[in-house]
Structures are given as C-alpha cells and as structure tokens.
Design a protein around this motif. Structure first.
Motif, PDB file in Angstrom:
ATOM      1  N   UNK A 142      15.491  -0.809 -12.906  1.00 17.84           N
ATOM      2  CA  UNK A 142      14.888   0.183 -12.003  1.00 17.84           C
ATOM      3  C   UNK A 142      14.276  -0.527 -10.790  1.00 17.84           C
ATOM      4  N   UNK A 202       8.676   7.122 -12.041  1.00 21.40           N
ATOM      5  CA  UNK A 202       7.610   6.279 -11.509  1.00 21.40           C
ATOM      6  C   UNK A 202       7.263   6.715 -10.086  1.00 21.40           C
ATOM      7  N   UNK A 221      17.200   0.323  -2.702  1.00 17.47           N
ATOM      8  CA  UNK A 221      16.837   1.479  -1.882  1.00 17.47           C
ATOM      9  C   UNK A 221      16.047   1.033  -0.665  1.00 17.47           C
ATOM     10  N   UNK A 252       6.086  -3.434 -16.139  1.00 21.28           N
ATOM     11  CA  UNK A 252       6.865  -3.114 -17.350  1.00 21.28           C
ATOM     12  C   UNK A 252       7.980  -4.131 -17.594  1.00 21.28           C
ATOM     13  N   UNK A 272      13.829   6.261 -14.861  1.00 17.62           N
ATOM     14  CA  UNK A 272      12.516   5.615 -14.871  1.00 17.62           C
ATOM     15  C   UNK A 272      11.993   5.463 -13.452  1.00 17.62           C
ATOM     16  N   UNK A 273      12.894   5.069 -12.541  1.00 19.71           N
ATOM     17  CA  UNK A 273      12.477   4.877 -11.157  1.00 19.71           C
ATOM     18  C   UNK A 273      11.975   6.201 -10.577  1.00 19.71           C
ATOM     19  N   UNK A 327      -1.008   9.064  -5.288  1.00 15.06           N
ATOM     20  CA  UNK A 327      -1.350   8.763  -3.902  1.00 15.06           C
ATOM     21  C   UNK A 327      -1.788  10.025  -3.170  1.00 15.06           C
ATOM     22  N   UNK A 367       3.588   7.996  -9.005  1.00 11.99           N
ATOM     23  CA  UNK A 367       2.868   7.261  -7.958  1.00 11.99           C
ATOM     24  C   UNK A 367       2.559   8.188  -6.779  1.00 11.99           C
ATOM     25  N   UNK A 413       4.160  -0.860 -10.258  1.00 19.39           N
ATOM     26  CA  UNK A 413       4.143  -0.169 -11.563  1.00 19.39           C
ATOM     27  C   UNK A 413       5.313  -0.645 -12.430  1.00 19.39           C
ATOM     28  N   UNK A 414       6.493  -0.741 -11.824  1.00 15.60           N
ATOM     29  CA  UNK A 414       7.666  -1.164 -12.585  1.00 15.60           C
ATOM     30  C   UNK A 414       7.570  -2.627 -12.987  1.00 15.60           C
ATOM     31  N   UNK A 439      13.319  -1.287 -17.017  1.00 16.20           N
ATOM     32  CA  UNK A 439      12.347  -1.379 -15.925  1.00 16.20           C
ATOM     33  C   UNK A 439      12.824  -2.391 -14.882  1.00 16.20           C
ATOM     34  N   UNK A 482      17.466   3.584 -15.997  1.00 16.99           N
ATOM     35  CA  UNK A 482      16.691   2.915 -14.951  1.00 16.99           C
ATOM     36  C   UNK A 482      16.443   3.868 -13.788  1.00 16.99           C
ATOM     37  N   UNK A 524      16.946  -1.489  -8.474  1.00 14.54           N
ATOM     38  CA  UNK A 524      17.398  -0.321  -7.709  1.00 14.54           C
ATOM     39  C   UNK A 524      16.426  -0.014  -6.585  1.00 14.54           C
ATOM     40  N   UNK A 525      15.139  -0.157  -6.891  1.00 12.75           N
ATOM     41  CA  UNK A 525      14.123   0.119  -5.876  1.00 12.75           C
ATOM     42  C   UNK A 525      14.310  -0.835  -4.679  1.00 12.75           C
ATOM     43  N   UNK A 572       3.782   0.643  -4.379  1.00 11.17           N
ATOM     44  CA  UNK A 572       3.114   1.059  -5.622  1.00 11.17           C
ATOM     45  C   UNK A 572       4.111   1.228  -6.777  1.00 11.17           C
ATOM     46  N   UNK A 573       5.249   1.828  -6.450  1.00  7.81           N
ATOM     47  CA  UNK A 573       6.274   2.008  -7.481  1.00  7.81           C
ATOM     48  C   UNK A 573       6.734   0.642  -7.983  1.00  7.81           C
ATOM     49  N   UNK A 612      11.753   6.863   2.842  1.00  8.60           N
ATOM     50  CA  UNK A 612      11.563   6.986   1.404  1.00  8.60           C
ATOM     51  C   UNK A 612      12.035   8.359   0.931  1.00  8.60           C
ATOM     52  N   UNK A 621       0.817  -1.212   0.000  1.00  9.23           N
ATOM     53  CA  UNK A 621       0.000   0.000   0.000  1.00  9.23           C
ATOM     54  C   UNK A 621       0.853   1.266   0.000  1.00  9.23           C
ATOM     55  N   UNK A 622       2.083   1.132   0.375  1.00  9.54           N
ATOM     56  CA  UNK A 622       2.934   2.322   0.476  1.00  9.54           C
ATOM     57  C   UNK A 622       3.453   2.762  -0.880  1.00  9.54           C
ATOM     58  N   UNK A 623       4.176   3.842  -0.834  1.00  8.39           N
ATOM     59  CA  UNK A 623       4.709   4.401  -2.075  1.00  8.39           C
ATOM     60  C   UNK A 623       5.640   3.419  -2.764  1.00  8.39           C
ATOM     61  N   UNK A 624       6.544   2.834  -1.979  1.00  5.02           N
ATOM     62  CA  UNK A 624       7.513   1.894  -2.560  1.00  5.02           C
ATOM     63  C   UNK A 624       6.792   0.722  -3.208  1.00  5.02           C
TER      64      UNK A 624
END
Lengths: 363, 913
Positions: A349, B766, A356, A335, B762-763, B774, B770, A331-332, A346, B759, A352-353, A327-328, B186, A322-325
């Motif tokens: 990315x 995105x 992070x 792709x 893109x991140x 939100x 998002x 979404x990725x 993608x 990447x 990388x997410x 959702x991101x 974040x 449900x959080x931002x991460x």
C-alpha cells in the motif's frame, strides 16, 4: 516438468528429448558398445502416446544397441505398462532391448553379459539384485558382468530423493562378482562404489541441487578391472535455486549481477527466494529486475517473505509530512515491518502511495 | 488588515463633483440611511477598488459608472501588517489607472502604479490575479465570506469553502488552518483509487464478482477440481495396478496351496474310515459288557430279594406273637373296667332318684307359692273393679245432669258480645239524641209518646229524645215539641233495634230468659264438669287402662290361679306334708328345698360323669383291641404273599445257592469283555477321531475357500486388466503436469492480485481515516471561534462540520437547542441568517490571526429576517465580534439597532438621494 506451464513447459519437454538425442550422438562419437538405461525410460504408465512415439523415434536413430530395464515409474508387471502398450510394441526400434526378465543377456559383439534386475512392480520389499547370487546369474568366466538395477541404496534412505522401497544392498557388487552395477532412480550423478554408479537423469526436471543432467561413459577393460568413468554433461537447461537477502543497493546490485551472469537465460530456470527491506526507489528497481528476468528467463519463480518497503527520510519528506499523503504514508509506514501478511500488504500500500504521489509530481 | 478610509467619486449614485468620504471605525462601523441612499453602493465601490481590475471594460464598468457617464475614481486606505496602503483606482476602461502608496509610520515608502500596483495589491490582499475580463466571484478567496452583500447572509458559508466550488479559497484555508484536507492532485488519485477498490470489493468489503481476484479464485478452484479429478483417475489406475500385482502374488500362493491341501485331506479321510471301524467294534463290546452287567445285577437282585423276603416273614411272625399278647392284656383290662362300671351305674341310678324326689318337692313348693300369689292378685283386681264400677256410675249420673244444661262457655261469650254491641249502639243513639230534663216544682202530669207520667214536686224527669216528640204538660197546658238535631238518628235507632233483636233471638234460641240466667246456667254446668273430672280421675286411678281392661286382667288372674292350683296338684302326692299358707313361709320353704335339690343334682352329675368316663375307657380299649386284631390279621396275610413270592423266585431263578453260582460265572465273562473294550478304546484314542474330523472339516473348507478365492481373483484380474488396458489413462501424466503448473501459476497470480487488492483497500481506508482526522483538526479552530458567538444568540448551540462521503463537500450540521438539524438549509430563514453570520465572523476571526490579527467583515443588512425578540442578541454577537474584527454594518434601521444595544461610536449616515 509440472512446475512450468504453457509454452515454456513444452520447451522443457522438448529439451528432454534433445538430451536423449545428444546421448545418441555421444554414443556414436565415443564409439561405445551399447547404451544402458537403468529404469524409468518413461515417467509413468500414463504418459501420452505422443511422448512414447517421439522418444522411440529418437532412440531409433541410435547407432548402438540400447538396453533398458523397467523402473519404479515404468515397471513392467502391470497390464497398463507402457511397454505393453500397442504404441510401444508397434514403434519399438530394433536397437531398443527391454530387459524385463531376471536372466543374463549376452551383448552381441563384445564379451559383456548383462544381468538385469527389472522392477515388475512399483514397490518391492525384496532387493531386486538378490537373484544375482543365484545359479541362474552365472556367466562364462571371460564375460564382463554388468548388472542393471533401479532403486535406492540402503544408506540413501535419509537423503532427499531416496525412497524406502526397492532397496539395493551395494554389497551385491562383491557378492555377485560384478564388474559394474549401473544404477537408476537417483536423479543426480553419484558414486556408490568404484563399480557402482548412479548416472542420474540426463535432463533435470526440478529445482534440486543434486548434480543431475549428466551421462556416464563407462569403460571396462576386462573382467575384474576397475571401470573408467567419464561424466559428460547432457542437459540442455540449467536449473537454479537462489536465496537472496536484500537490504541495500549493494545487495540489489549483486543480485542484478548474478542474473546478468547467467549464460543462457532462455534455457535457465530460476527459483528465487528473497527477503529484505529497501527504500522506495530501490524497491522499484528490484521490481523492475524481477519483471525483466521473468520475461528473459525460461522460467522465474519468486517466492518468500518478499522485500518490504522502508522509505527513506527524503522519500517521506517528499510526500509532505503535514499533508494528507504524508500522514497516510506515516500511518502505513508504522504497519510495515511487521513480518506478517498484514505487514506486507501495508508495504505494498505504501508503494502504491508513492506511485500515486509520483504521478502527481510528474504532472 | 483593517480599512481606514475611503473616498468615492462617480460610482453609480455617488456622482457629482464632491466625492463621498468615509473614515472607518476599526471595530464596529455602522453606515445607515434610507433605501437608495447609497450605502451598499459605497461599500461596492470600496470592493471594486480593492479587487476589481483598474482597466476593466464592458458591462461591469458600465454598471459602475453613474448615469452621466463619468468615470469612477475610488481610493481606499487600509492597514496591513504595520503598513498603510492607499489604493486608488480610476476606472476609465483601457486607460484606467491604479496607484498604490505604501507607507509606514506616516512616511511613504513606495508608490506603485498600473499593473505593479494592482499586483502588489492582490498580493497583500492574498487574492490571485483577476485574469481576463473582470474578477470573478471564485477568485475572491476568503473575501467571498467576509463581504456579504444584501440578501446573502442566509447562504450557507461552508458551501463557499468546499473544494469543488472554490479551490483557491480552499488553498487559502489550507494555508491559514495548517494544511489541506485534500489537494486537487490528491483528490484525483484518491478518486482513481476508489474506482480501483470499488472494482475489486463490494460495499461490505467482500471480493467483487468479476474482479480479477474473483476470476483467479474461480480459475484456481476449477483447476484444483480438475486436478483432483485427474489425480483421482491416476490414483485409481495406480491402485488397480497395485491390486493386480498383489492379486497375482496371492493367486500364485493359493494355487500352490491347493494340491497340498487336497493330499492332507485324503490322508485324513483314510484315518477317519479306520477310526469309524474301531468305534463300531468298541460300541459292540461295550454293549456286551453292559448285557453281562445287567445279568449279574439281575441274579444278585434275585438272591437279595429272597433273603429280604425271608427276613421279612420272620420279622412279621414276631410281630404277630406280640400282637396276640397285647390283645390278651386288653381283654383283661376290659373286664376290670366293666366291673367298675356296673358299680358306678348303681351309684348313678341312686343319685338320679334322689334328685328326682328333691326336684318334685321343690316344684310343689314353687306351685304352692304360685297359688298364693295368684289368689292375692285376684283379690286386688276384684277390689279395683268394684271401685271402678262406682266411679263409672258417678260419671253416668253427672253426665245426665250436664246434658240438660243448654249453655256453655261459647254461648255465654256470644251473649255477652251481643249485649255489649247493644250497649254500644244505645250509647251512640243516646249521644246523638236530645236529653230532656224536667224538674217539677209542683206535681205535674205530662203525656209523651210513651204514655202519661206524673212528677211530684221537686221530682225530676230525664229522658232521651231520639226522634221528634211532643210532650203535653198537664192537660194540654203546655205542649213541648222536641226535635233532636243529631245526625242519622233513624239509622242509629235501627241499629239499636237490630242489636236488641239479635240478643233476644239468641236468648230464645238458648232457652234462657236473660244473659244473667245464662251465666247462672254456665256456672252450674262448670260445677258438674268438675265432678265429672274428679270421677274420671278416680276411675283412671283404679283402672288406668279402662274398666274393660281391668275386667280382662281380673279374668286372667283368675285363670292363673286355676293354673297354679293345677300345678300344685300335679306335684302333690299322697302323703305329702302340708305346705305353708303364706308367701313368706312358702318362699323360705322354697329356698330350703332348692338348696337340697342343687346338692342332689351335683351328686347325680358326678355319678353320671364317672360312668361316662368308664364308658369312654371301655370304648377305647375295645377300639385298641380291634386295631391289634386287624394288625395281626394283616401280618398273617402279608406273610402268605411273601411265601408265594419266594416260591415264584425259586421256581424261576433257582434258590440262593444256584444264584450265587450264576453270578460268579457271569463276572468272569464280564472281566474278559472289559479287557477287550479297553484295548479297542486305546487304539481309537491313538487315532484322535475328533481331531481328524475337525481337520477334515478345516481342510475341506480351506480347499473350497481357496478354489473360490482363486476364481474370484481370476475374475477380478480380468476386470483389472480390462480397466488398465483401456486407453483412459493415457496422457494423464501430462495432464497432471500441466494442471499442476497452471495451478501454481494461477495461485501465484492470485496471491499477487489478492495482496495488491488488499493493499489498495488498506490505502483507501487509511486515506479516509487520515482525511477525517485532518478535517476534524482543521475545523477545530473554527469550531472554537464560532461557539462563543452562537452562545450569545442561542445560549448553547453547537456546530458540527461534516465531510460528505459522496460529494466530498463540507457541510454544516448545527445542533439547535439540543436538537440535531439535518442540514443548514432546514433551519428557519432567521436562524440561518444568524448562524450564517456567526460562522462568517468566526471564519474571519480564524483568518485574522494570519492577517495582522484583524480583518474587515462587511455585512449589508445582515438581520433582515431576524425576529425583533432575537435581534438584541444578534447585535450583541456583533458587539462581541468587533473585539477581533473590523465589522462594517450597512442598515436602514440604525435607530432600532442602537436602541437594541449595538455598541458603536462610529456612524455614517447617508443622506437620501
């Protein structure tokens, strides 16, 4: 050697000279009468003087005569020929005999007459061995007739490495009553006929699986006898081309095992082509494997569509759906899987997410 | 959650033995009172009880204490989630106490004390522990928004809920509204990511100069450029080498060809010499043949010419005979025609004489007619002249009479005008003068200025008196003096005298006695003038152009008569018959004579025509004869010339027989020569001289070309050797290898770095999208709650919540009356106050859904900046909000609030202190 840059490239060049040195040692050890180089002693007329000097220095330590013909890379007819270069003339050891004329040459100390078929130009449409049936190629009856030629065998044309010019008809072996035809140009060791062989290059220089890196010891008892051949490994480095399809931990483990089984990683060059899908953790392991091997091996090149990230449910859950991460990530993830550059970007990315996210979690 | 009651003792102004107690309305509670009555202090006490640490010390505690230094003791009872909580805090510094009783359905379930009580209280109120010292504002979570102290209702509410200034509050909001926009962790990696992306890309998304990708791209480009140069050098060497080898082969071929070409050329040159000799021989023979042919032709031509001349002479002789015969024929015909002509000439002369006679007769009759007509005209002119003379005389007489009459129309008109003028002046004088009327009863005498007069009985006398006058009656029996009173009498009298004088002068001038005499003279004059006109008219009738002209015409007519008579005499001969004497007879005679003349003329013309025709025929015959004679003479002359030519030819070439023998001999010689010529030509044809010549040319060119090409190749070979043996190319092989390896390595790295940069980009993209999505989702409940509240005040205002890209703060962007305001701060103070309260109430409504459906909102003088006109709508907004919230309003204007519609039942009035 153009594929390996920097110091590793220099190491490879040194290995080639080492291979020649090993051949010299082998010649002494096996008490051969002479050594034949069937063309392309040098890669090009434009080779550096340093290469020429070092090569001649190694050859000067041979205990037996060396008979070499010019090949398509070092043909002798041009003014710029390496063999016409002052450095070569000044440094050429007495053991080295350059046979750049089509005339029989008797080898001192044994009943062998060499019939050289040198290339005076890069490409010729005339079979360089054609003269062997002429009167000028006649030898004494007791002589073992050994021809040396450089070019492609007619039926090689369609195969990798074959070149259309400088075609040699293998029928010349019988037509010219040869006892042996030493062939050059083909990089791999290859039998053409009982009396006609390509020895191949003594040190491989490309990722081609063609049985290269050998030297042949040929023994001929008498004129007309079938030669006895011994294939001896002369190469210092091993070149591997590997394809891998990696979709789970087992595939990854198998690849890790393959790398760990390599005997001499410091003298191994690998070209790895891979594709597949892994979870985040496995993908990280895969990345680590590549990083490690790149440092360990003499050379690692990896290409291909890459392994894309397919995070597991648990991994996605760990990001917080449900959080931002979360959702991101979702979404990725949608792709990823697209077998295109966008899909791979993608995937990266998404990796990388995760990194992070891990950095937050690790705090 | 809702507040139920509070009991406050010893909190600032609320000091003393009696605590202040208050029970709160669950919807809308108003606490009112004058300034310094303790309204705000009361709610501050409640706030302190709920949120402040019970054992706090220092300045905050000092500020809570009343002046007498007694210690605040506060109890607040509230309900939350089905439980009733009674929190009591006695603030006594370190020895302060806290008690929390938790009841359900009126039964106490637990009582906590000290830190436990406070911890539980914090838990229920969803605020963090206060930490060291007193509780800070930013530890109050959402309560900051719900507890608005005096003067803060104009603050922007969203400024209190941005992540930077209220992280705890943000987390509460996150929990309450379904998720965080950005957690602090974040936010950190997003900031790091932004830095990474900004290091790699420009604001427009292009690769940033100086980034790793840009550096690698430059290196790859440089490497490629260097490789291209080195490869082109190697390629040039290779090309030169190939060229050298190809040239070598070519040179060998050419040098082998040159001797062969030279041999072939020598053979062809020998053949060419032989051919030239034969060609000269053939030329000579052909010349001889041509000469023979010419001789034969000449002899044949002479023979032909002789035959042709003789034939011509023969032919001409025949023509001469024929011409002589034709001349004789013409002579005969000429003689016949001349005889006929003599006869016709006689006929013509006869008709000529007849015509002449007839003509003279006609002319004589015509002359006679002229004489008669001239006489008639002369007589007519003489008569007219006579009449004209009469009228002229008449005119002369009348003229004389007119001349003695001195008056004409103008004169009479002038006299009449003078007479009329006199009459007008007299009338004017009369009108101005007195009128004297005397009637005599008896005879009487009287004298006046004009003399003496006498009146009989009953006789009257009247007169005009135009100047002072005296009338003596009788013998001076009475004197009557009359003085007329009219104005300007003297002048009027003068004008009458003047007019009279003018009239008289004119009459004298004209020589007449009076105007009437003048008129008579005029009438007489007019009569003579009529006569004169009549005479003139008659004269014009007989002599319209005047008498002189008429006289001239009469004289002319007389001359015409003389001429006609002379003409007649000219055409009259002796013995001629008498002619008629009248015009009619003469005209009749003339018609007869003219007819005869015409007939005679026609006969004469016909005779003349015939003679003329014959003359023309004879002339033609003579001309024909002349031509024939000339033709015949010409033929004689030509024959003489031809005979001379024949003589010349025979003398030069012999006669016809001799010529025939000569032609035969020449033909034999010609035959022999032609046979020789054919033989030579056949030999020559075998040699094919044209081909030899072409072949020689070709071979010469080939040799020349081969020599030249050979030299060129040799020159080029020397140049190639120079280039190929130079040391430039040494080491190129290794350089190419190194460059290829570097290019591959850099290319791979560039691909990896590029992919990595993309990447990252893109991140970040995105994350941004998002995050916006939100934010919209999170703010949606708030937007839904705030709209009905704002509608009450503004009727249709909307709010938009934005996330500022730079500060990452939420901001409020109201749409007031369809006009976008830049920011909350740009609204007027009053509007800001109303929007601020509306947003806080809406936020409380959103949060209330997670707090048992109700939360207290404390508003201390919320609408002090609101104008009176809008105040009722602001209060109506509170009426609306109380349905979901517990609204506690502190004000000193409660009277106004109630009158303006604030709907409350629970009011606490604070007595003045």
């Amino acid at each position: 050697m153009g594929q390996v840059p920097g110091d590793k490239g220099a190491l490879l060049r040194a290995e080639r000279l080492a291979a020649v040195e090993r051949i010299g040692g082998l010649a002494t050890e096996r008490q051969v009468d002479f050594v034949i180089v069937a063309g392309d002693l040098f890669d090009a007329h434009t080779v550096d003087n340093e290469i020429v000097t070092r090569a001649l220095e190694v050859l000067s330590r041979f205990s037996v005569p060396i008979y070499a013909i010019p090949g398509n890379h070092d043909f002798s007819g041009a003014p710029e020929s390496v063999y016409a270069r002052k450095r070569f003339i000044d440094r050429c050891p007495k053991q080295l005999h350059l046979l750049d004329e089509k005339r029989p040459v008797a080898v001192t100390g044994c009943s062998v007459t060499l019939l050289p078929c040198p290339l005076l130009q890069r490409h010729t449409v005339v079979d360089p061995t054609r003269w062997l049936t002429d009167d000028t190629a006649r030898t004494e009856p007791n002589q073992i007739r050994v021809a040396i030629a450089h070019g492609s065998i007619v039926d090689f044309e369609s195969e990798e490495g074959g070149t259309t010019p400088n075609l040699i008809d293998p029928a010349i072996v019988d037509a010219a009553k040869l006892d042996y035809l030493a062939l050059g140009d083909w990089h791999g060791t290859r039998r053409v006929a009982d009396k006609a062989w390509y020895s191949g290059t003594p040190e491989p220089d490309r990722f081609k699986e063609n049985q290269s890196g050998n030297v042949l010891i040929v023994e001929i008892d008498s004129p007309g006898a079938i030669p006895k051949l011994d294939t001896i490994r002369s190469a210092g480095c091993q070149w591997f081309r590997r394809s891998a399809s990696i979709h789970d931990a087992d595939d990854l483990a198998a690849l890790e095992q393959w790398f760990s089984d390599l005997s001499e990683p410091q003298k191994t060059l690998v070209r790895l082509e891979y594709e597949g899908v892994l979870g985040m953790e496995e993908l990280r392991r895969f990345g680590d494997l590549l990083d490690t091997q790149a440092e360990l091996l003499l050379y690692l090149r990896h290409r291909g569509n890459g392994v894309q990230l397919e995070p597991t449910d648990e991994e996605l859950e760990s990001l917080g759906r449900e959080g931002l991460t979360g959702r991101v990530a979702e979404t990725l993830r949608q792709q990823v899987g697209d077998d295109s550059d966008d899909g791979r970007i993608a995937s990266l990315a998404l990796q990388m997410l995760f990194q992070c996210s891990r950095s937050i979690g690790g705090e | 959650m809702k507040l139920l009651s509070a009991r406050i003792q010893n909190f600032r102004v609320h000091a003393g033995d009696e605590p202040v107690e208050i029970e709160f309305d669950e919807q809308l509670h108003v606490i009112h009172g004058s300034n310094e009555s303790g309204k705000s202090t009361l709610m501050d006490a409640v706030h302190a009880c709920l949120f402040q640490k019970y054992n706090l010390t220092g300045k905050v505690l000092d500020a809570m204490q009343p002046d007498d230094g007694s210690k605040p003791d506060i109890e607040v009872v509230f309900e939350h989630d089905g439980f009733e909580y009674a929190a009591r805090k006695h603030f006594k510094g370190q020895s302060g106490t806290c008690e929390l009783k938790v009841s359900r359905d009126g039964r106490v379930e637990s009582t906590l004390n000290g830190p436990d009580a406070e911890s539980r209280l914090n838990e229920v109120l969803q605020v963090p522990a206060a930490g060291r010292g007193d509780r800070k504002e930013d530890q109050l979570a959402h309560w900051r928004l719900l507890w608005i102290s005096q003067g803060h209702s104009t603050d922007e509410p969203t400024a209190q809920i941005n992540p930077e200034t209220g992280q705890d509050l943000q987390s509460v909001l996150n929990a309450e509204t379904g998720g965080a926009v950005v957690s602090p962790g974040e936010a950190r990696w997003i900031a790091d990511l932004e830095t990474e992306v900004n290091d790699r890309f420009t604001s427009t998304g292009k690769t940033k100069s100086g980034s790793r990708v840009a550096i690698l791209t430059e290196e790859v480009v440089e490497c490629e450029a260097e490789l291209t140069v080195v490869e082109s050098q190697a390629s040039a060497v290779e090309k030169d080498s190939d060229r050298y080898l190809a040239n070598g082969h070519k040179l060998d071929e050419i040098q082998k060809q040159i001797p062969t070409l030279r041999t072939q050329l020598g053979e062809r040159l020998a053949q060419q010499a032989s051919s030239a000799s034969l060609q000269q021989k053939l030329k000579n023979t052909k010349s001889d043949v041509e000469l023979k042919r010419r001789d034969i032709t000449s002899a044949e031509n002479c023979a032909t010419e002789l035959a042709k001349l003789k034939q011509t002479i023969e032919c001409r002789n025949k023509q001469i005979i024929s011409a002589d015969e034709e001349i004789a024929g013409i002579d005969e015909e000429l003689q016949d025609e001349q005889e006929i002509r003599a006869s016709r000439v006689k006929e013509r002369d006869h008709t000529d004489a007849s015509f002449t006679r007839s003509r003279r007769t006609t002319l004589r009759v015509q002359a006679q007619l002229g004489v008669i007509r001239a006489r008639v005209d002369l007589e007519r002119y003489n008569e007219s002249l006579r009449k004209a003379q009469e009228q002229a005389n008449e005119l002369k007489e009348v003229g004389k009479k007119l001349a003695v009459i001195p008056v004409d129309d103008t004169d009479v008109d002038m006299l009449q005008d003078l007479e009329a003028s006199l009459a007008r002046e007299r009338a004017a004088l009369e009108a101005a003068s007195a009128k004297l009327t005397m009637v005599a009863k008896n005879e009487i005498r009287f004298v006046h200025s004009g003399g003496e007069e006498q009146l009989a009985a009953d006789e009257s006398h009247e007169r005009q008196i135009d100047q002072e006058a005296e009338i003596v009656i009788g013998d001076d029996e009475a004197r009557i003096r009359i003085t007329p009173g009219g104005e300007d009498l003297d002048q009027r009298r003068e004008r009458v005298a003047s007019a009279n004088s003018a009239l008289r002068d004119r009459l004298v001038e004209l020589g007449v006695e009076s105007v009437s005499v003048a008129r008579e003279k005029l009438r007489e004059r007019q009569k003579f003038e009529s006569k004169l006109q009549l005479a003139q008219s008659r004269l014009e009738d007989v002599a319209p152009d005047g008498v002189d002209e008429l006289t001239r015409q009469r004289d002319s007519s007389s001359e015409e008569l003389n001429a006609a008579q002379a003409e007649l005499e000219r055409h009259t001969a002796e013995g001629d018959p008498e002619l008629p004497s009248t015009v009619e007879d003469t005209q009749s005679e003339l018609r007869v004579k003219q007819q005869r003349q015409d007939e005679a003329e026609a006969a004469r013309d016909s005779a003349r025509q015939r003679v003329q025709s014959l003359d023309e025929m004879i002339a033609k015959l003579k001309a024909d004869r002349q031509l024939k004679v000339q033709e015949r003479d010409g033929l004689h002359s030509q024959n003489t010339d031809s005979q001379r030519q024949i003589g010349d030819i025979v003398e030069s070439n012999g006669d016809e027989k001799e010529l025939a023998e000569k032609v035969g001999s020449l033909a034999e010689e010609l035959k022999a020569l032609e046979a020789t010529s054919r033989e030579i030509a056949a030999n020559l044809e075998k040699l094919q001289p044209d081909l030899i010549e072409a072949e020689i040319e070709r071979l010469e060119r080939a040799v020349k070309s081969a020599d030249k090409e050979s030299r060129n190749i040799e020159n080029e070979q020397n140049q190639l050797i120079g280039r190929l043996t130079a040391n430039d190319a040494v080491g190129l092989n290794e350089r190419i290898g190194d460059l290829k390896a570097r290019l591959q390595s850099k290319g791979d790295e560039l691909e990896r770095e590029g992919r990595k940069a993309n990447a990252m980009k893109l991140l970040l993209e995105t994350v941004t999208s998002c995050r916006e999505e939100m934010t919209r989702q999170i703010m949606e409940p708030l937007r839904k709650k705030v709209e009905p509240l704002l509608r009450v005040i503004f009727g249709g205002v909307q709010l938009d919540f934005m996330v500022d890209e730079k500060t990452k703060l939420l901001s409020l962007r109201p749409l007031v009356r369809n006009r976008v305001q830049d920011s909350f701060d740009r609204l007027s103070v009053g509007t800001r106050e109303q929007v601020g309260v509306a947003v806080r109430l809406a936020l409380a409504q959103v949060l209330a859904e997670e707090h048992g459906g109700r939360l207290p909102v404390v508003l201390d003088e919320p609408f002090v900046n609101t104008d009176p006109g809008r105040l009722p709508r602001a209060l109506a907004m509170l009426n609306l909000a109380k349905k979901d919230l517990q609204v506690i309003v502190l004000t000193c204007d409660f009277g106004d609030y109630r009158e303006l519609g604030l709907d409350t039942t629970q009011v606490t009035e604070m007595p003045p202190k």
